[in-house]
Design an enzyme around this catalytic site. Structure first.
Site, PDB file in Angstrom:
ATOM      1  N   LYS A  11       0.851  -1.210   0.000  1.00 23.43           N
ATOM      2  CA  LYS A  11       0.000   0.000   0.000  1.00 23.43           C
ATOM      3  C   LYS A  11       0.877   1.248   0.000  1.00 23.43           C
ATOM      4  O   LYS A  11       2.060   1.186   0.366  1.00 23.43           O
ATOM      5  CB  LYS A  11      -0.924   0.038   1.220  1.00 23.43           C
ATOM      6  CG  LYS A  11      -0.220   0.031   2.604  1.00 23.43           C
ATOM      7  CD  LYS A  11       0.118   1.400   3.180  1.00 23.43           C
ATOM      8  CE  LYS A  11       0.810   1.311   4.532  1.00 23.43           C
ATOM      9  NZ  LYS A  11       1.510   2.476   4.992  1.00 23.43           N
ATOM     10  N   MET A 100       5.400   0.480   3.428  1.00 23.18           N
ATOM     11  CA  MET A 100       4.459  -0.034   2.426  1.00 23.18           C
ATOM     12  C   MET A 100       3.692  -1.247   2.939  1.00 23.18           C
ATOM     13  O   MET A 100       3.054  -1.971   2.163  1.00 23.18           O
ATOM     14  CB  MET A 100       5.209  -0.396   1.140  1.00 23.18           C
ATOM     15  CG  MET A 100       5.984   0.788   0.595  1.00 23.18           C
ATOM     16  SD  MET A 100       6.834   0.359  -0.914  1.00 23.18           S
ATOM     17  CE  MET A 100       5.500   0.600  -2.050  1.00 23.18           C
ATOM     18  N   ALA A 101       3.785  -1.499   4.242  1.00 26.80           N
ATOM     19  CA  ALA A 101       3.033  -2.573   4.897  1.00 26.80           C
ATOM     20  C   ALA A 101       3.344  -3.967   4.349  1.00 26.80           C
ATOM     21  O   ALA A 101       2.464  -4.823   4.311  1.00 26.80           O
ATOM     22  CB  ALA A 101       1.520  -2.298   4.838  1.00 26.80           C
ATOM     23  N   ASP A 137      -2.132  -2.496  10.663  1.00 25.80           N
ATOM     24  CA  ASP A 137      -2.354  -2.392   9.211  1.00 25.80           C
ATOM     25  C   ASP A 137      -2.894  -3.691   8.594  1.00 25.80           C
ATOM     26  O   ASP A 137      -3.268  -3.714   7.421  1.00 25.80           O
ATOM     27  CB  ASP A 137      -1.029  -2.065   8.488  1.00 25.80           C
ATOM     28  CG  ASP A 137      -0.640  -0.606   8.639  1.00 25.80           C
ATOM     29  OD1 ASP A 137      -1.476   0.188   9.105  1.00 25.80           O
ATOM     30  OD2 ASP A 137       0.510  -0.269   8.287  1.00 25.80           O
TER      31      ASP A 137
HETATM   32  P1  ATP Z   1       4.268  -0.587   7.805  1.00 27.53           P
HETATM   33  O1  ATP Z   1       4.005   0.253   6.606  1.00 27.53           O
HETATM   34  O2  ATP Z   1       3.098  -1.469   8.212  1.00 27.53           O
HETATM   35  O3  ATP Z   1       4.902   0.151   8.953  1.00 27.53           O
HETATM   36  P2  ATP Z   1       6.755  -1.466   6.759  1.00 27.53           P
HETATM   37  O4  ATP Z   1       6.642  -1.526   5.269  1.00 27.53           O
HETATM   38  O5  ATP Z   1       7.355  -0.199   7.302  1.00 27.53           O
HETATM   39  O6  ATP Z   1       5.326  -1.705   7.374  1.00 27.53           O
HETATM   40  P3  ATP Z   1       7.664  -4.172   6.930  1.00 27.53           P
HETATM   41  O7  ATP Z   1       8.146  -4.399   5.531  1.00 27.53           O
HETATM   42  O8  ATP Z   1       6.379  -4.784   7.296  1.00 27.53           O
HETATM   43  O9  ATP Z   1       7.625  -2.626   7.291  1.00 27.53           O
HETATM   44  O10 ATP Z   1       8.852  -4.662   7.897  1.00 27.53           O
HETATM   45  C1  ATP Z   1       8.995  -4.228   9.211  1.00 27.53           C
HETATM   46  C2  ATP Z   1       9.900  -5.216   9.950  1.00 27.53           C
HETATM   47  O11 ATP Z   1       9.191  -6.446  10.103  1.00 27.53           O
HETATM   48  C3  ATP Z   1      11.201  -5.517   9.249  1.00 27.53           C
HETATM   49  O12 ATP Z   1      12.258  -5.206  10.122  1.00 27.53           O
HETATM   50  C4  ATP Z   1      11.149  -7.008   8.930  1.00 27.53           C
HETATM   51  O13 ATP Z   1      12.372  -7.665   9.206  1.00 27.53           O
HETATM   52  C5  ATP Z   1      10.052  -7.556   9.841  1.00 27.53           C
HETATM   53  N1  ATP Z   1       9.245  -8.604   9.187  1.00 27.53           N
HETATM   54  C6  ATP Z   1       8.735  -9.697   9.771  1.00 27.53           C
HETATM   55  N2  ATP Z   1       8.048 -10.441   8.899  1.00 27.53           N
HETATM   56  C7  ATP Z   1       8.109  -9.834   7.714  1.00 27.53           C
HETATM   57  C8  ATP Z   1       7.587 -10.127   6.414  1.00 27.53           C
HETATM   58  N3  ATP Z   1       6.889 -11.246   6.159  1.00 27.53           N
HETATM   59  N4  ATP Z   1       7.829  -9.243   5.437  1.00 27.53           N
HETATM   60  C9  ATP Z   1       8.518  -8.107   5.687  1.00 27.53           C
HETATM   61  N5  ATP Z   1       9.041  -7.778   6.875  1.00 27.53           N
HETATM   62  C10 ATP Z   1       8.849  -8.638   7.896  1.00 27.53           C
END
Ligand code: ATP
Length: 293
Positions: A11, A100-101, A137
């Protein structure tokens, strides 16, 4: 053996406002979220042993019980007393820790996938309630599309999203941003500018992409840019190269720009790609998780 393949989509935020903080530390938000057609491919296969095994070529995500997909699978197994084992293969395309969740979307895919694989017949509402136990999220990521999210991000009001012919240029610089630290820095500041979500929703309804692009606003952006000026530099490159507007998604560091034609988006992509390898041009999408055979 039973197996299922899923697309787990990312997203972007078209706005983020932070309205306060709950007693338990969660922030109260009001934000517009939009699913985009950038996705991880996930395959869930039943295995003989009663275990949850995660496989991925990515070295950026944990492959043990810290992975959100493990937590999602374990939640379902415990709740329904399921003693079958699964292997989960994750082909990562969504930038990690990017705003990007990606993790939340993967967890949502496991909930949807196991609901189907094991014929649990859970309603969307029941899946969203389970998802909320894994992260704020996750409920959005299950159905995706375009929503105004409030509460801690789990109260979802569907809205009209971006039109399919809008090109979204996404660029993730190679740096790590801690969501927790961004929110903590915001807490110690006075927020003097906020997005007008009602106005932005009207722009989407009227397909007024120019007004939307000019008025997108993320209250977290200033905090993250202060620590990582490269985010502002990417925004400036996008604007200089004909983006109608550019903004940081989530708590960063991903930046996206909106374009009304693919040629301009691709020109800017080729400029950014020289410095940032995680650069993509995508469209919006209506579905968060999609069962793919
Ligand atoms: P949001 O937008 O919800 O804050 P994000 O894009 O900032 O999410 P994610 O890519 O979800 O962040 O990753 C956050 C942390 O979660 C990372 O440090 C990663 O190592 C850990 N993590 C655990 N499981 C996963 C997964 N299946 N995919 C991505 N990251 C993961």
């Amino acid at each position: 053996m039973n197996s299922i393949k899923l697309k787990s989509r990312a997203k972007i935020n078209l706005s983020i406002d932070v309205l306060g903080k709950r007693q338990d530390g969660y922030h109260l938000v009001e934000m517009i979220m939009q699913t985009i057609d950038l996705y991880d491919l996930i395959e869930i296969s039943e295995i003989e042993d009663n275990q949850i095994i995660i496989k991925s070529a990515s070295d950026e995500i944990p492959l043990d019980c810290n992975n959100l997909v493990y937590k999602a699978a374990d939640l379902i197994k415990q709740k329904f007393n399921i003693t079958k084992g699964i292997e989960i293969d994750i082909q990562k395309n969504i930038p990690v820790a990017a705003g990007m969740a990606g993790g939340s979307s993967n967890a949502a895919a496991i909930l949807v996938g196991l609901n189907k694989l094991w014929n649990l017949n859970l309603s969307d509402q029941a899946l969203e309630e389970l998802g909320l136990k894994l992260g704020a999220d996750v409920p959005f990521c299950i159905n995706g599309g375009a929503v105004l999210a409030s509460g801690i991000g789990e109260e979802l009001t569907p809205i009209k999203g971006l039109s399919k012919d809008i090109c979204i240029l996404v660029c993730k610089p190679d740096l790590f941003v801690s969501t927790k630290e961004v929110y903590e820095s915001l807490d110690s500041k006075h927020i003097d500018k906020r997005p007008n979500n009602k106005f932005l929703i009207d722009c989407l309804k009227n397909e007024d992409i120019r007004k939307l692009a000019e008025n997108m606003f993320n209250v977290l952006e200033e905090v993250t840019v202060e620590k990582h000026p490269v985010i502002q530099q990417i925004k400036d490159i996008m604007i200089k190269n004909k983006a109608l507007g550019a903004m940081m998604s989530g708590s960063g560091p991903t930046v996206f720009g909106l374009y009304d034609n693919i040629e301009d988006a691709n020109i800017c992509k080729s400029i950014l790609e020289n410095h940032f390898k995680q650069t993509f041009v995508v469209a919006c999408e209506e579905k968060g998780v999609e069962v793919n055979g």
